[in-house]
Design an enzyme around this catalytic site. Structure first.
Site, PDB file in Angstrom:
ATOM      1  N   GLU A  61       0.796  -1.230   0.000  1.00 34.70           N
ATOM      2  CA  GLU A  61       0.000   0.000   0.000  1.00 34.70           C
ATOM      3  C   GLU A  61       0.833   1.287   0.000  1.00 34.70           C
ATOM      4  O   GLU A  61       0.812   2.058   0.978  1.00 34.70           O
ATOM      5  CB  GLU A  61      -0.965   0.011   1.185  1.00 34.70           C
ATOM      6  CG  GLU A  61      -1.935  -1.149   1.190  1.00 34.70           C
ATOM      7  CD  GLU A  61      -3.044  -1.007   2.235  1.00 34.70           C
ATOM      8  OE1 GLU A  61      -2.956  -0.119   3.088  1.00 34.70           O
ATOM      9  OE2 GLU A  61      -4.005  -1.786   2.175  1.00 34.70           O
ATOM     10  N   GLU A  78      -5.441  -8.756   0.685  1.00 30.54           N
ATOM     11  CA  GLU A  78      -6.136  -8.374   1.924  1.00 30.54           C
ATOM     12  C   GLU A  78      -7.600  -8.124   1.621  1.00 30.54           C
ATOM     13  O   GLU A  78      -7.943  -7.517   0.598  1.00 30.54           O
ATOM     14  CB  GLU A  78      -5.551  -7.098   2.564  1.00 30.54           C
ATOM     15  CG  GLU A  78      -4.163  -7.250   3.119  1.00 30.54           C
ATOM     16  CD  GLU A  78      -3.661  -6.008   3.866  1.00 30.54           C
ATOM     17  OE1 GLU A  78      -4.490  -5.169   4.279  1.00 30.54           O
ATOM     18  OE2 GLU A  78      -2.429  -5.891   4.016  1.00 30.54           O
TER      19      GLU A  78
END
Ligand code: GBH
Length: 450
Positions: free
Chosen positions: A172, A357
């Site tokens: 991320e 995720e």
């Protein structure tokens, strides 16, 4: 109308990989053990007011010491893969120079322990725990940090290249750039939109340099980057242009350079709407050859999906779906389908997709093992994943966030994201209802109806 799930289980392709994920700072604890150096999260968590409950990543889930029992638990659940991150400050305590053998040994034991139990390792090289000395030298806004990361990545590739692990470079980059350097909600706690912009570019450059180092290392297995992406929907008829801009900042700012070797013109200079005139400043960051490095071919694109947002005509974020205990999370399973099919349509040269995720916190801080809400969340998202596969999306793997309740960054221990409950007083693990259900999904290679 809304999509209706079929009455029968939805099967996944043969060989589909079912896993669960954690990250080093969130589960390991033992932050001073075996020569580990300080990271920006140790520093940040120690500052008053930064973490909701005043806690730190010590002891977290004490996974550094309990890893073997945790691997047994994963095997009992039938997991095919475990995604974890390597703590850079364990491997290189100051962020540069020679490796710390004790730090490397921990991950060697972990990888060997997984392989001996028939569980595939999926290794994230960077999940936010930058060595503090690198931040003292400027952190991700400084170009040299990208080269430091490539050097560190090479150490880890050399140590673990024979493990057959799957690899992810950076977790991320958007989150580190936007809330780490842009709004100060995460470490290192900077609040500067120019640093935000520079952190975007230098993390992407670091990713590309690490991919090049991976190819040079002769490692087997595959490598990609983990991007948190968010479908955005216009809330009014006149919000299309604003929605497109927000989509640039949330999604295309990362997808375009990695998959096409270009930055989206409309997103630069509009980072979160904060810097309308910074295009020249951004362009100055991008040296000749950088975009070729950033777009070095990857083997998988890892997508992390939590939810959606609405956007109004002025570019403000709006609520369009129910939130979880995490106020930023607007839950909309169909958004996963929209995202997967959109990537497939807009980026025809994209490699196979994996979801690294997806998850939800328990409804309150105390948590529960009777987590019907999570079970329902996971089931509905897996149905959308199966639906997308049925329409031609090449999705190969799925990892629940998270295996264990853990240190949820600025929320400390007040948000429990695990399919396995952790009693933070005793460190006792108890699989929740969702973990039992997920075991059944894995055995059946299919998601149940309902
Ligand atoms: C993931 O980020 C992380 O990879 C993982 O480590 C984490 O545990 C998990 O999600 C659950 O949160 O502080 O109000 O500004 C998900 C994307 C981006 C969500 C940053 C939270 C900060 C909101 N995250 N965002 S705020």
């Amino acid at each position: 109308g809304p999509w209706e799930p079929p009455a029968d289980p939805m099967a996944f392709p043969d060989g589909f990989v079912w896993g669960a994920a954690t990250s080093a700072y969130q589960v390991e604890g033992s932050t001073k053990a075996d020569g580990r150096g300080p990271s920006i999260w140790d520093t940040f968590a120690a500052q008053p007011g930064r973490i909701a409950d005043g806690s730190t990543g010590d002891p977290a889930a004490d996974h550094y010491r309990r890893w073997a029992a945790d691997l047994d638990l994963m095997k009992a659940l039938g997991l095919g893969a475990y995604r974890f991150s390597v703590a850079w400050p364990r491997v290189q305590p100051t962020g540069s120079g020679k490796a710390n053998p004790k730090g490397v040994d921990f991950y060697r034991r972990l990888v060997d322990g997984l392989v001996s139990r028939g569980i595939h390792p999926a290794i994230t090289l960077y999940h936010w725990d930058l060595p503090q000395p690198l931040q003292d030298a400027g952190g991700w806004p400084v170009r040299a940090t990208a080269q430091r990361f490539a050097d560190y990545a090479s150490i880890v590739f050399d140590a673990l290249h024979d493990s057959g692990a799957r690899w992810l470079t950076i977790n991320e980059p958007k989150t580190t750039a936007s809330v780490g350097y842009g709004t100060s909600a995460h470490a290192p706690g900077a609040d500067d939109v120019e640093q935000y912009a520079a952190a975007v570019h230098h993390q992407l450059l670091a990713h590309g340099l690490a991919v090049q180092a991976f190819r040079a290392s002769g490692a087997t297995g595959d490598i990609g980057i983990a991007l948190n992406l968010m479908p955005v929907y216009p809330t009014t008829d006149d919000a299309a242009a604003a929605t497109r801009r927000v989509d640039g900042v949330e999604n295309r700012l990362y997808l375009d350079p990695v998959l096409r070797g270009t930055y989206p013109d409309d997103a630069i200079g509009d980072l979160a709407g904060q810097i309308p005139a910074s295009r020249p400043a951004f362009d100055a960051l991008v040296h000749d050859g950088d975009l070729a490095t950033i777009s070095a071919p990857i083997d998988v694109l890892a997508v992390q999906y939590y939810g959606v947002s609405g956007v109004d005509a002025s570019g403000q974020y709006q609520q369009v779906a129910p939130t979880s205990l995490a106020s930023w999370q607007q839950v909309r399973p169909e958004g996963l389908y929209d995202l997967l099919t959109r990537i497939t349509a807009d980026y025809p040269d994209a490699p196979p997709l994996v979801i690294t995720e997806n998850g939800i916190p328990d409804p309150d801080a105390q948590g529960t093992t009777d987590d019907g809400q999570r079970l329902d969340f996971l089931r509905r998202h897996l149905q959308q994943a199966a639906r997308a596969i049925g329409e031609g999306v090449d999705l190969r793997q799925y990892y629940v966030w998270s295996l264990l309740d853990n240190f949820e960054w600025a929320q400390g221990y007040t948000q429990r994201w695990g399919i396995v409950r952790v009693d933070f007083d005793t460190q006792r693990r108890t699989p929740k209802s969702s973990a039992q259900w997920y075991s059944g999904v894995i055995r059946a290679n299919a998601v149940s109806p309902g």
